[in-house]
Design an enzyme around this catalytic site. Structure first.
Site, PDB file in Angstrom:
ATOM      1  N   TRP A 103      38.014  34.947  46.214  1.00 17.11           N
ATOM      2  CA  TRP A 103      38.590  34.162  45.124  1.00 17.11           C
ATOM      3  C   TRP A 103      40.006  33.699  45.457  1.00 17.11           C
ATOM      4  CZ3 TRP A 103      34.883  32.453  42.456  1.00 17.11           C
ATOM      5  CH2 TRP A 103      33.733  33.223  42.264  1.00 17.11           C
ATOM      6  N   ASP A 176      46.311  35.728  39.856  1.00 14.55           N
ATOM      7  CA  ASP A 176      44.971  35.776  39.291  1.00 14.55           C
ATOM      8  C   ASP A 176      44.616  37.242  39.080  1.00 14.55           C
ATOM      9  OD1 ASP A 176      42.302  35.704  38.658  1.00 14.55           O
ATOM     10  OD2 ASP A 176      41.651  34.697  40.497  1.00 14.55           O
ATOM     11  N   LYS A 200      35.481  40.245  32.800  1.00 17.95           N
ATOM     12  CA  LYS A 200      35.402  41.495  33.543  1.00 17.95           C
ATOM     13  C   LYS A 200      36.049  42.649  32.774  1.00 17.95           C
ATOM     14  CE  LYS A 200      35.562  38.804  37.820  1.00 17.95           C
ATOM     15  NZ  LYS A 200      34.180  39.000  38.286  1.00 17.95           N
TER      16      LYS A 200
END
Length: 367
Positions: A103, A176, A200
């Site tokens: 990511w 992030d 999440k």
């Protein structure tokens, strides 16, 4: 409920049962309206109370200073990958990106589409080692003219996590935190911006949390962008510029209220560290059978734990037998393989104890 699965999926991930039970109780009649929260106008006083509570709980739980805005958007972290450089890398502005996994690499690639190779610089990477560790301090090249340094706090695919945030010499972080937001307390004031998909650790997919300092937000230059892509506009409109993901924000509120009720982030951190002790303790105890993906113990994630078994046949057997025992989501990411155990906040210590007992029995039977 006795038939709830033990959910180790990496995302969308499990949610605290009390937050879901609250939603179940209110699903058909929310706040006495005779309607579901999904049917109520986002301009109504009933929904506004939920919206404001979600923002207030976020600020309280994370200790967010008053000079920071909280923004709730759709689009996931993927949209943020592009919105960030579109807002903050205009003109000659430059930024550094630390590439530590799947990511993080996507964020870097999206930023380069906006700023190009010269203005979006790679400050460090462990891609040559398949992201099996994090860069060391000596391996980072942070430029003093950078507007921000972007990094990913927890790498969901590879199972690495920054236990101590990288040093930048005072240059603001943009981070992030999609897969470890609110796993522990930390100092928000060191960050220019934090963003995180909710699916999440916070709630369902469809909501993305952004936390941005007023000072950093003032640096956004986006008047020529389509309206929805402007962070300043969403901040000014209190995340109500367009119809927000109301049900997602409602579930987010439920999760945050539950988190507060159990003692906040300090209690959550204690649970997370205990889960890590149990799971890594079992892996290290049986090092000849379970092989960790991460090569440096200091870089191990307390949210995503990757390891391999001796053969693919044993891996498949592990996943299938665990599912029969009520545990799901253990198959590793397609580019890594093996086993991945995602132990987000909603995963209980008891859940991990059950998994460890299964692992011990599996080794005894197949080792």
């Amino acid at each position: 409920m006795t038939n709830r699965a033990i959910n180790f999926y990496a995302g969308p991930a499990g949610l605290p049962l009390p937050a879901l039970e609250r939603a179940k109780e209110e699903l058909l009649d929310f706040a006495g309206t005779g309607m579901s929260v999904m049917e109520v106008s986002h301009r109504s006083k009933e929904y506004d109370a939920v919206h404001e509570e979600a923002l207030a709980l976020t600020r309280e739980l994370m200790g967010i200073p008053a000079n920071y805005k909280i923004i709730l958007l759709q689009g996931g972290a993927h949209l943020s990958f592009g919105m960030i450089p579109l807002n903050f890398l205009r003109g000659s502005h430059k930024a550094d990106y630390i590439n530590t996994g799947n990511w993080a690499e996507k964020a870097y690639k999206e930023a380069k589409l906006v700023g190009g190779e010269e203005r979006v610089r790679l400050a460090g990477s462990t891609k040559a080692e398949n992201y099996a560790r994090l860069p060391k301090k000596s391996e980072l090249n942070i430029h003093p003219d950078s507007m921000y340094v972007h990094f990913t706090s927890n790498n969901t695919v590879e199972g690495t996590q920054w236990q101590e945030f990288p040093e930048t010499g005072g240059i603001p972080y943009i981070c992030d935190m999609s897969s470890d937001i609110m796993w522990r307390p930390f100092d928000v004031s060191k960050f220019g911006m934090i963003y995180a998909g909710a699916q999440k650790n916070l709630g369902p997919s469809g909501v993305t949390l952004h936390i941005v300092s007023d000072e950093f937000l003032e640096k956004a230059e986006a008047q020529d962008l389509p309206s929805y892509l402007r962070y300043k506009l969403h901040a000014e409109k209190n995340s109500l510029y367009n119809t927000p993901p109301t049900f997602g924000i409602y579930i987010l509120r439920n999760v945050l209220a539950y988190n507060k009720s159990i003692g906040g982030l300090k209690a959550i951190e204690a649970n997370n560290r205990r889960k890590g002790e149990l799971l890594y303790g079992c892996i290290d105890k049986h090092a000849g059978f379970f092989k960790p993906f991460v090569t440096e113990k200091a870089d191990r994630s307390l949210m995503n734990v990757d390891f391999f078994l001796p053969t693919e046949e044993l891996t498949d057997m592990f996943v299938k037998e665990a599912k029969k025992a009520g545990m799901v989501g253990l198959k590793g990411y397609r580019d890594v393989g093996g086993i991945r155990v995602s132990t987000y906040n909603a995963v209980t210590v008891q859940n991990v104890e059950t998994l460890v007992q299964f692992m011990e029995a599996f080794v005894k039977k197949n080792g």
